[in-house]
Design a protein around this motif. Structure first.
Motif, mmCIF file in Angstrom:
data_model
loop_
_atom_site.group_PDB
_atom_site.id
_atom_site.type_symbol
_atom_site.label_atom_id
_atom_site.label_comp_id
_atom_site.label_asym_id
_atom_site.label_seq_id
_atom_site.Cartn_x
_atom_site.Cartn_y
_atom_site.Cartn_z
ATOM 1 N N TYR A 94 0.850 -1.194 0.000
ATOM 2 C CA TYR A 94 0.000 0.000 0.000
ATOM 3 C C TYR A 94 0.884 1.242 0.000
ATOM 4 N N TYR A 95 0.567 2.149 -0.920
ATOM 5 C CA TYR A 95 1.362 3.360 -1.100
ATOM 6 C C TYR A 95 0.527 4.601 -0.817
ATOM 7 N N CYS A 96 1.075 5.475 -0.007
ATOM 8 C CA CYS A 96 0.474 6.773 0.229
ATOM 9 C C CYS A 96 0.829 7.699 -0.932
ATOM 10 N N ALA A 97 -0.098 8.582 -1.286
ATOM 11 C CA ALA A 97 0.124 9.474 -2.422
ATOM 12 C C ALA A 97 -0.453 10.846 -2.138
ATOM 13 N N ALA A 98 0.148 11.850 -2.734
ATOM 14 C CA ALA A 98 -0.302 13.225 -2.548
ATOM 15 C C ALA A 98 -0.393 13.936 -3.889
ATOM 16 N N ARG A 99 -1.414 14.766 -3.983
ATOM 17 C CA ARG A 99 -1.571 15.637 -5.158
ATOM 18 C C ARG A 99 -1.664 17.062 -4.610
ATOM 19 N N ARG A 100 -0.624 17.797 -4.808
ATOM 20 C CA ARG A 100 -0.509 19.109 -4.190
ATOM 21 C C ARG A 100 -1.324 20.171 -4.928
ATOM 22 N N GLY A 101 -1.797 21.157 -4.151
ATOM 23 C CA GLY A 101 -2.497 22.289 -4.743
ATOM 24 C C GLY A 101 -3.776 21.931 -5.458
ATOM 25 N N TYR A 102 -4.464 20.897 -4.972
ATOM 26 C CA TYR A 102 -5.690 20.402 -5.608
ATOM 27 C C TYR A 102 -6.754 20.235 -4.543
ATOM 28 N N SER A 103 -7.936 20.804 -4.789
ATOM 29 C CA SER A 103 -8.973 20.829 -3.758
ATOM 30 C C SER A 103 -9.911 19.625 -3.797
ATOM 31 N N GLY A 104 -9.833 18.814 -4.834
ATOM 32 C CA GLY A 104 -10.730 17.665 -4.936
ATOM 33 C C GLY A 104 -10.141 16.417 -4.322
ATOM 34 N N SER A 105 -10.706 15.256 -4.690
ATOM 35 C CA SER A 105 -10.230 13.986 -4.147
ATOM 36 C C SER A 105 -9.828 12.990 -5.236
ATOM 37 N N ARG A 106 -9.679 13.457 -6.453
ATOM 38 C CA ARG A 106 -9.241 12.562 -7.525
ATOM 39 C C ARG A 106 -7.729 12.522 -7.554
ATOM 40 N N LEU A 107 -7.184 11.341 -7.632
ATOM 41 C CA LEU A 107 -5.734 11.200 -7.683
ATOM 42 C C LEU A 107 -5.303 10.648 -9.038
ATOM 43 N N ASP A 108 -5.841 11.229 -10.105
ATOM 44 C CA ASP A 108 -5.379 10.827 -11.431
ATOM 45 C C ASP A 108 -4.029 11.450 -11.749
ATOM 46 N N GLU A 109 -3.610 12.378 -10.900
ATOM 47 C CA GLU A 109 -2.252 12.903 -10.954
ATOM 48 C C GLU A 109 -1.674 12.819 -9.541
ATOM 49 N N VAL A 110 -0.471 12.326 -9.425
ATOM 50 C CA VAL A 110 0.188 12.187 -8.129
ATOM 51 C C VAL A 110 1.546 12.876 -8.185
ATOM 52 N N ASP A 111 1.796 13.739 -7.200
ATOM 53 C CA ASP A 111 3.066 14.464 -7.155
ATOM 54 C C ASP A 111 4.097 13.776 -6.273
ATOM 55 N N VAL A 112 3.619 13.111 -5.224
ATOM 56 C CA VAL A 112 4.541 12.515 -4.260
ATOM 57 C C VAL A 112 4.040 11.129 -3.874
ATOM 58 N N TRP A 113 4.967 10.175 -3.796
ATOM 59 C CA TRP A 113 4.645 8.810 -3.368
ATOM 60 C C TRP A 113 5.414 8.475 -2.093
ATOM 61 N N GLY A 114 4.781 7.655 -1.255
ATOM 62 C CA GLY A 114 5.505 7.077 -0.142
ATOM 63 C C GLY A 114 6.236 5.835 -0.597
ATOM 64 N N GLN A 115 6.963 5.216 0.350
ATOM 65 C CA GLN A 115 7.786 4.069 -0.013
ATOM 66 C C GLN A 115 7.011 2.752 0.019
ATOM 67 N N GLY A 116 5.819 2.769 0.603
ATOM 68 C CA GLY A 116 4.957 1.596 0.643
ATOM 69 C C GLY A 116 5.047 0.810 1.930
ATOM 70 N N THR A 117 3.958 0.174 2.293
ATOM 71 C CA THR A 117 3.911 -0.716 3.443
ATOM 72 C C THR A 117 3.110 -1.950 3.058
ATOM 73 N N GLN A 118 3.584 -3.115 3.468
ATOM 74 C CA GLN A 118 2.975 -4.372 3.037
ATOM 75 C C GLN A 118 1.797 -4.753 3.921
ATOM 76 N N VAL A 119 0.720 -5.136 3.282
ATOM 77 C CA VAL A 119 -0.453 -5.687 3.970
ATOM 78 C C VAL A 119 -0.681 -7.085 3.421
ATOM 79 N N THR A 120 -0.707 -8.069 4.326
ATOM 80 C CA THR A 120 -0.926 -9.451 3.923
ATOM 81 C C THR A 120 -2.116 -9.998 4.699
ATOM 82 N N VAL A 121 -3.098 -10.491 3.959
ATOM 83 C CA VAL A 121 -4.306 -11.037 4.566
ATOM 84 C C VAL A 121 -4.341 -12.536 4.297
ATOM 85 N N SER A 122 -4.310 -13.313 5.363
ATOM 86 C CA SER A 122 -4.318 -14.770 5.221
ATOM 87 C C SER A 122 -5.746 -15.306 5.254
ATOM 88 N N SER A 123 -5.966 -16.374 4.529
ATOM 89 C CA SER A 123 -7.310 -16.949 4.469
ATOM 90 C C SER A 123 -7.521 -17.987 5.558
#
Length: 123
Positions: A94-123
């Motif tokens: 899972y990666y966090c993302a930011a779109r700077r200077g934008y008032s909406g909630s669409r992330l079709d453009e991303v300016d900054v990414w995080g490094q990611g964190t793993q989520v594993t769901v076992s059955s």
């Protein structure tokens, strides 16, 4: 420069819950739309959920509707992803993302990414 650092990933059984956090540095956090993407092995990165900088607009993919919740604390420069009723198909980095200077909630453009964190769901 905005830096994003995710935390809170881990291993959980199906039906369980996890809470991810994304801490942002830099003064532009409060004017950025923030959100989360995920990437499973062998698959493309996909959009999951996002929130506007004011918190009054949220976008999400249908597969997480009713299970995932996003929130933000602009005073702490942090965005949170609460994941409930987790399924094995939610397993991904899972990666966090930011779109700077934008008032909406669409992330079709991303300016900054995080490094990611793993989520594993076992059955």
């Amino acid at each position: 420069q905005v830096l994003l650092v995710e935390s809170g990933g881990g291993l959980v059984q199906a039906g369980g819950s996890l809470r991810l956090s994304c801490a942002a540095s830099g003064r532009t956090f409060s004017r950025s739309a923030m959100g989360w993407f995920r990437q499973a092995p062998g698959k493309e990165r996909e959009f999951v959920i996002a929130i506007s900088w004011s918190g009054d607009s949220i976008s999400y993919v249908d597969s997480v509707k009713g299970r995932f919740t996003i929130s933000r604390d602009n005073a702490k420069n942090t965005v949170y992803l609460q994941m409930n009723s987790l399924k094995p198909e939610d397993t991904a980095a899972y990666y966090c993302a930011a779109r700077r200077g934008y008032s909406g909630s669409r992330l079709d453009e991303v300016d900054v990414w995080g490094q990611g964190t793993q989520v594993t769901v076992s059955s």
